[in-house]
Design a protein around this motif. Structure first.
Motif, PDB file in Angstrom:
ATOM      1  N   CYS A  11       0.815  -1.225   0.000  1.00 42.17           N
ATOM      2  CA  CYS A  11       0.000   0.000   0.000  1.00 42.17           C
ATOM      3  C   CYS A  11       0.844   1.268   0.000  1.00 42.17           C
ATOM      4  CB  CYS A  11      -0.943  -0.006   1.201  1.00 42.17           C
ATOM      5  SG  CYS A  11      -2.288  -1.190   1.017  1.00 42.17           S
ATOM      6  N   GLY A  12       2.151   1.138  -0.187  1.00 42.59           N
ATOM      7  CA  GLY A  12       2.984   2.325  -0.310  1.00 42.59           C
ATOM      8  C   GLY A  12       4.144   2.403   0.652  1.00 42.59           C
ATOM      9  N   GLY A  13       4.101   1.615   1.732  1.00 44.47           N
ATOM     10  CA  GLY A  13       5.216   1.576   2.674  1.00 44.47           C
ATOM     11  C   GLY A  13       5.076   2.589   3.803  1.00 44.47           C
ATOM     12  N   LEU A  14       5.649   2.244   4.951  1.00 44.47           N
ATOM     13  CA  LEU A  14       5.547   3.113   6.123  1.00 44.47           C
ATOM     14  C   LEU A  14       6.251   4.454   5.933  1.00 44.47           C
ATOM     15  CD1 LEU A  14       5.884   0.946   9.373  1.00 44.47           C
ATOM     16  CD2 LEU A  14       3.989   2.444   8.684  1.00 44.47           C
ATOM     17  N   ALA A  15       7.372   4.447   5.206  1.00 47.90           N
ATOM     18  CA  ALA A  15       8.109   5.699   5.020  1.00 47.90           C
ATOM     19  C   ALA A  15       7.247   6.725   4.296  1.00 47.90           C
ATOM     20  CB  ALA A  15       9.406   5.448   4.258  1.00 47.90           C
ATOM     21  N   ARG A  16       6.577   6.308   3.225  1.00 45.42           N
ATOM     22  CA  ARG A  16       5.693   7.224   2.493  1.00 45.42           C
ATOM     23  C   ARG A  16       4.517   7.643   3.361  1.00 45.42           C
ATOM     24  NH1 ARG A  16       4.953  11.545  -0.282  1.00 45.42           N
ATOM     25  NH2 ARG A  16       3.139  11.538  -1.667  1.00 45.42           N
ATOM     26  N   TRP A  17       3.915   6.695   4.050  1.00 44.27           N
ATOM     27  CA  TRP A  17       2.773   6.987   4.911  1.00 44.27           C
ATOM     28  C   TRP A  17       3.144   8.000   6.000  1.00 44.27           C
ATOM     29  CZ3 TRP A  17      -2.311   6.346   4.844  1.00 44.27           C
ATOM     30  CH2 TRP A  17      -3.031   6.473   6.041  1.00 44.27           C
ATOM     31  N   ASN A  18       4.290   7.791   6.638  1.00 45.43           N
ATOM     32  CA  ASN A  18       4.700   8.669   7.735  1.00 45.43           C
ATOM     33  C   ASN A  18       5.100  10.063   7.267  1.00 45.43           C
ATOM     34  OD1 ASN A  18       4.241   6.724   9.715  1.00 45.43           O
ATOM     35  ND2 ASN A  18       6.325   5.922   9.583  1.00 45.43           N
ATOM     36  N   SER A  19       5.325  10.225   5.970  1.00 46.58           N
ATOM     37  CA  SER A  19       5.677  11.543   5.440  1.00 46.58           C
ATOM     38  C   SER A  19       4.441  12.397   5.178  1.00 46.58           C
ATOM     39  CB  SER A  19       6.479  11.397   4.145  1.00 46.58           C
ATOM     40  OG  SER A  19       5.647  10.951   3.073  1.00 46.58           O
ATOM     41  N   LEU A  20       3.260  11.815   5.341  1.00 46.66           N
ATOM     42  CA  LEU A  20       2.005  12.492   5.037  1.00 46.66           C
ATOM     43  C   LEU A  20       1.214  12.729   6.315  1.00 46.66           C
ATOM     44  CD1 LEU A  20       1.152  10.152   2.045  1.00 46.66           C
ATOM     45  CD2 LEU A  20       1.990  12.503   1.850  1.00 46.66           C
TER      46      LEU A  20
END
Length: 235
Positions: A11-20
């Protein structure tokens, strides 16, 4: 846990999610659960804006485009489009009424219900990585001709949800395809599909909630909840 890691990566990865931090959705929500409560078109073609870190969602364009409604765990409000407060409800609950009225008959409870479901739909599977969520992998499930892996999650009391215990199903690509949980006194199977990528986050754009039979299979009709996401923006 390997399955949860796979689902988050898909679903995009935690790194991308945490940047939003925020999301905006253009969506419609309906189904017999809404129609039976007298709200067949309350959440058709609305905008939902909210935080990805805390449980809060504001819907613009409800009740035929004339009002907005805001969900937070401790209060629900309904306002005019220019911000005039019309109604408010403190410490809302999803408890089943005992007086014979429909659980979603009141528009404030409808906003609460939609806020809870949309926020939790949108934040899964990332939500399951929280340290206060207990998860375990269950044996695989055969759905038609596919084998889906499953996670059972116990959600903390601090997290407002449709049910504290839920079972999540993931297909061979580790995308979420089904969730089982209790809903207003019944057992339901909530299906999700037609995943799309919005700015690096993969979201199922179609969702459908059906009644569940004792053997775990779902009954095709009635469709209790029907959700369609037309567009999503994360920032």
């Amino acid at each position: 846990m390997a399955l949860l890691d796979d689902a988050i990566d898909a679903c995009g990865g935690l790194a991308r999610w945490n940047s939003l931090s925020r999301f905006t959705l253009h969506l419609s929500v309906g189904g017999t659960l809404f129609a039976d409560a007298g709200h067949a078109r309350e959440f058709k073609d609305v905008t939902a804006e909210g935080s990805m870190r805390t449980q809060s969602v504001r819907f613009t364009g409800i009740t035929g485009g004339e009002q907005s409604g805001a969900f937070a765990p401790d209060a629900i409000t309904i306002e005019t489009l220019d911000g005039q407060l019309l109604r408010t409800l403190s410490n809302p609950s999803l408890a089943v009424p005992t007086n014979g009225t429909h659980a979603l008959a009141d528009e404030l409870h409808l906003v609460f219900f939609c806020g809870v479901q949309i926020w939790n739909y949108l934040t899964t599977p990332f939500l399951l990585a929280r340290p206060d969520v207990a998860i375990e992998e269950l044996p695989p499930w055969r759905e038609n001709n596919e084998t889906w892996r499953r996670l059972r999650a116990q959600l903390p009391p601090s997290l407002i949800n449709l049910a504290s215990e839920q079972v999540f199903y993931f297909d061979e690509n580790a995308l979420q395809r089904r969730t089982d949980h209790d809903l207003l006194g019944a057992r339901v199977a909530h299906y999700s599909w037609a995943h799309d990528n919005f700015g690096g986050i993969v979201v199922p754009t179609l969702r459908r909630t059906l009644m569940q039979q004792p053997d775990g299979s779902a009954i095709a009709r009635p469709v209790l909840i029907d959700v369609e996401i037309f567009d999503a923006v994360f920032e």
